[in-house]
Design a protein around this motif. Structure first.
Motif, PDB file in Angstrom:
ATOM      1  N   PHE A 181       3.441   1.092  -4.175  1.00  0.00           N
ATOM      2  CA  PHE A 181       3.065   2.409  -4.665  1.00  0.00           C
ATOM      3  C   PHE A 181       3.398   3.455  -3.605  1.00  0.00           C
ATOM      4  O   PHE A 181       3.019   3.317  -2.449  1.00  0.00           O
ATOM      5  CB  PHE A 181       1.572   2.434  -4.997  1.00  0.00           C
ATOM      6  CG  PHE A 181       1.184   1.355  -5.969  1.00  0.00           C
ATOM      7  CD1 PHE A 181       1.190   1.600  -7.334  1.00  0.00           C
ATOM      8  CD2 PHE A 181       0.864   0.080  -5.512  1.00  0.00           C
ATOM      9  CE1 PHE A 181       0.870   0.592  -8.232  1.00  0.00           C
ATOM     10  CE2 PHE A 181       0.541  -0.941  -6.407  1.00  0.00           C
ATOM     11  CZ  PHE A 181       0.549  -0.674  -7.774  1.00  0.00           C
ATOM     12  N   CYS A 182       4.146   4.503  -4.007  1.00  0.00           N
ATOM     13  CA  CYS A 182       4.561   5.558  -3.081  1.00  0.00           C
ATOM     14  C   CYS A 182       5.354   4.918  -1.929  1.00  0.00           C
ATOM     15  O   CYS A 182       6.377   4.311  -2.159  1.00  0.00           O
ATOM     16  CB  CYS A 182       3.348   6.347  -2.598  1.00  0.00           C
ATOM     17  SG  CYS A 182       3.734   7.788  -1.580  1.00  0.00           S
ATOM     18  N   ASN A 228       6.834   1.727  -7.695  1.00  0.00           N
ATOM     19  CA  ASN A 228       6.212   2.819  -8.423  1.00  0.00           C
ATOM     20  C   ASN A 228       6.290   4.087  -7.590  1.00  0.00           C
ATOM     21  O   ASN A 228       5.705   4.151  -6.502  1.00  0.00           O
ATOM     22  CB  ASN A 228       4.759   2.469  -8.734  1.00  0.00           C
ATOM     23  CG  ASN A 228       4.655   1.261  -9.640  1.00  0.00           C
ATOM     24  OD1 ASN A 228       4.950   1.334 -10.824  1.00  0.00           O
ATOM     25  ND2 ASN A 228       4.264   0.116  -9.076  1.00  0.00           N
ATOM     26  N   TYR A 229       7.048   5.076  -8.103  1.00  0.00           N
ATOM     27  CA  TYR A 229       7.296   6.361  -7.431  1.00  0.00           C
ATOM     28  C   TYR A 229       7.511   6.196  -5.930  1.00  0.00           C
ATOM     29  O   TYR A 229       6.938   6.916  -5.119  1.00  0.00           O
ATOM     30  CB  TYR A 229       6.193   7.388  -7.730  1.00  0.00           C
ATOM     31  CG  TYR A 229       4.779   6.833  -7.795  1.00  0.00           C
ATOM     32  CD1 TYR A 229       4.004   6.667  -6.671  1.00  0.00           C
ATOM     33  CD2 TYR A 229       4.234   6.492  -9.033  1.00  0.00           C
ATOM     34  CE1 TYR A 229       2.724   6.163  -6.740  1.00  0.00           C
ATOM     35  CE2 TYR A 229       2.944   5.985  -9.108  1.00  0.00           C
ATOM     36  CZ  TYR A 229       2.205   5.827  -7.964  1.00  0.00           C
ATOM     37  OH  TYR A 229       0.923   5.320  -8.046  1.00  0.00           O
ATOM     38  N   GLY A 230       8.364   5.247  -5.603  1.00  0.00           N
ATOM     39  CA  GLY A 230       8.724   5.033  -4.201  1.00  0.00           C
ATOM     40  C   GLY A 230      10.044   5.686  -3.874  1.00  0.00           C
ATOM     41  O   GLY A 230      10.925   5.821  -4.740  1.00  0.00           O
ATOM     42  N   PRO A 231      10.246   6.118  -2.623  1.00  0.00           N
ATOM     43  CA  PRO A 231      11.516   6.718  -2.226  1.00  0.00           C
ATOM     44  C   PRO A 231      12.653   5.713  -2.327  1.00  0.00           C
ATOM     45  O   PRO A 231      12.475   4.526  -2.068  1.00  0.00           O
ATOM     46  CB  PRO A 231      11.267   7.135  -0.770  1.00  0.00           C
ATOM     47  CG  PRO A 231      10.157   6.237  -0.304  1.00  0.00           C
ATOM     48  CD  PRO A 231       9.292   6.007  -1.501  1.00  0.00           C
ATOM     49  N   ALA A 286       8.987  -2.024  -1.796  1.00  0.00           N
ATOM     50  CA  ALA A 286       9.242  -2.963  -2.891  1.00  0.00           C
ATOM     51  C   ALA A 286      10.722  -2.975  -3.260  1.00  0.00           C
ATOM     52  O   ALA A 286      11.280  -4.037  -3.580  1.00  0.00           O
ATOM     53  CB  ALA A 286       8.385  -2.601  -4.104  1.00  0.00           C
ATOM     54  N   LEU A 287      11.361  -1.801  -3.213  1.00  0.00           N
ATOM     55  CA  LEU A 287      12.796  -1.751  -3.473  1.00  0.00           C
ATOM     56  C   LEU A 287      13.598  -2.367  -2.333  1.00  0.00           C
ATOM     57  O   LEU A 287      14.545  -3.130  -2.554  1.00  0.00           O
ATOM     58  CB  LEU A 287      13.245  -0.306  -3.681  1.00  0.00           C
ATOM     59  CG  LEU A 287      13.242   0.237  -5.108  1.00  0.00           C
ATOM     60  CD1 LEU A 287      13.715   1.680  -5.120  1.00  0.00           C
ATOM     61  CD2 LEU A 287      14.109  -0.616  -6.020  1.00  0.00           C
ATOM     62  N   GLN A 312       0.803  -1.223   0.000  1.00  0.00           N
ATOM     63  CA  GLN A 312       0.000   0.000   0.000  1.00  0.00           C
ATOM     64  C   GLN A 312       0.835   1.271   0.000  1.00  0.00           C
ATOM     65  O   GLN A 312       2.019   1.276   0.331  1.00  0.00           O
ATOM     66  CB  GLN A 312      -0.874   0.013   1.255  1.00  0.00           C
ATOM     67  CG  GLN A 312      -0.037   0.181   2.523  1.00  0.00           C
ATOM     68  CD  GLN A 312      -0.764  -0.159   3.794  1.00  0.00           C
ATOM     69  OE1 GLN A 312      -1.428  -1.177   3.877  1.00  0.00           O
ATOM     70  NE2 GLN A 312      -0.661   0.715   4.785  1.00  0.00           N
ATOM     71  N   ASP A 313       0.185   2.381  -0.346  1.00  0.00           N
ATOM     72  CA  ASP A 313       0.780   3.701  -0.153  1.00  0.00           C
ATOM     73  C   ASP A 313       0.471   4.181   1.266  1.00  0.00           C
ATOM     74  O   ASP A 313      -0.071   3.426   2.092  1.00  0.00           O
ATOM     75  CB  ASP A 313       0.276   4.687  -1.203  1.00  0.00           C
ATOM     76  CG  ASP A 313      -1.241   4.776  -1.260  1.00  0.00           C
ATOM     77  OD1 ASP A 313      -1.892   4.659  -0.194  1.00  0.00           O
ATOM     78  OD2 ASP A 313      -1.791   4.965  -2.358  1.00  0.00           O
TER      79      ASP A 313
END
Length: 241
Positions: free
Chosen positions: A112-113, A133-136, A119-120, A34-35
């Motif tokens: 996500f976010c 996806n557009y994660g720090p 995820a990374l 989740q974001d």
């Protein structure tokens, strides 16, 4: 598709949303992270989309133990530190999928976010493919990617919070020799894959570099689908340095 419960050894069950693909299994699994807003309708829709691609998708509720207001700060601290309850819940979700008869024994992760950051950070922790996806980015990106699985990442050029993130991630993946597909979309900002019910606030979010961008979202999902089919649905996990 139903909400479900993932059992826990400590007696605290983990709430989750499960999306099961049509047809006979077994199928590869995907943990959907989740974001910062939690296990929202948008995250459930992402899990449903992955199920439509043929993946057994589970989205754990990382705020199970106290809701968003109580858990959001602790979850972000966990993301930064690389350890803590959120990582335990993600690993529990991965193992829960692997223990199901309808799982093929291969599991990917997508986020996500905030979830993209997780995820990374978990790309080298037993998953077979990762889609941030557009994660720090992790503070020590090269270390975080040690032993990582293949990565498909999507970012928006208008995202003011993640300037140059796509280029930095791609450079680190190239350095490590990790199979990857990283793309920055010129017309997209933060959360460009999310269909939030923002109503009249949509123009404000666009000015702030946030919000859904249809063309970029469609292409990102096309890439994710193809990358998962290549690295998760078939083949063995490559050895990487």
């Amino acid at each position: 598709m139903p909400d479900t419960i993932i059992p826990a050894a400590d007696g605290t069950p983990l709430k989750a949303y499960l999306a099961v693909p049509a047809g006979a299994g077994p199928r590869p699994g995907v943990v959907v992270i989740q974001d910062a807003l939690g296990l929202t309708r948008a995250i459930r829709e992402h899990a449903d989309r992955l199920a439509s691609y043929g993946y057994l998708a589970v989205a754990p509720d990382l705020y199970t133990r106290g809701g968003m207001l109580r858990c959001v700060q602790a979850t972000f601290r966990s993301l930064s530190s690389g350890q803590g309850q959120a990582y335990d819940d993600i690993e529990r979700s991965r193992r829960w999928l692997l223990g199901r008869d309808d799982c093929s024994g291969r599991v990917g992760v997508i986020g996500f976010c905030m979830g993209g950051g997780f995820a990374l950070m978990t790309a080298g922790r037993g998953f077979d493919v990762s889609a941030p996806n557009y994660g720090p980015l992790p503070k020590n990106l090269d270390t975080a990617l040690s032993g990582a699985c293949p990565v498909v990442g999507s970012y928006g050029a208008r995202d003011r919070t993640l300037k140059s993130a796509a280029a930095k991630l791609e450079a680190a993946l190239i350095h490590r020799g990790i199979p990857h597909d990283v793309k920055e979309y010129p017309d997209a900002g933060h959360s460009f894959l999310e269909r939030f019910p923002v109503g009249p606030l949509a123009p404000v979010l666009r000015v702030a570099g946030m919000g859904y961008e249809a063309a970029s979202a469609d292409d990102a999902w096309r890439r994710i689908h193809a990358f998962f089919d290549e690295h998760l649905a078939a083949g063995e996990r490559p050895e990487v340095g």
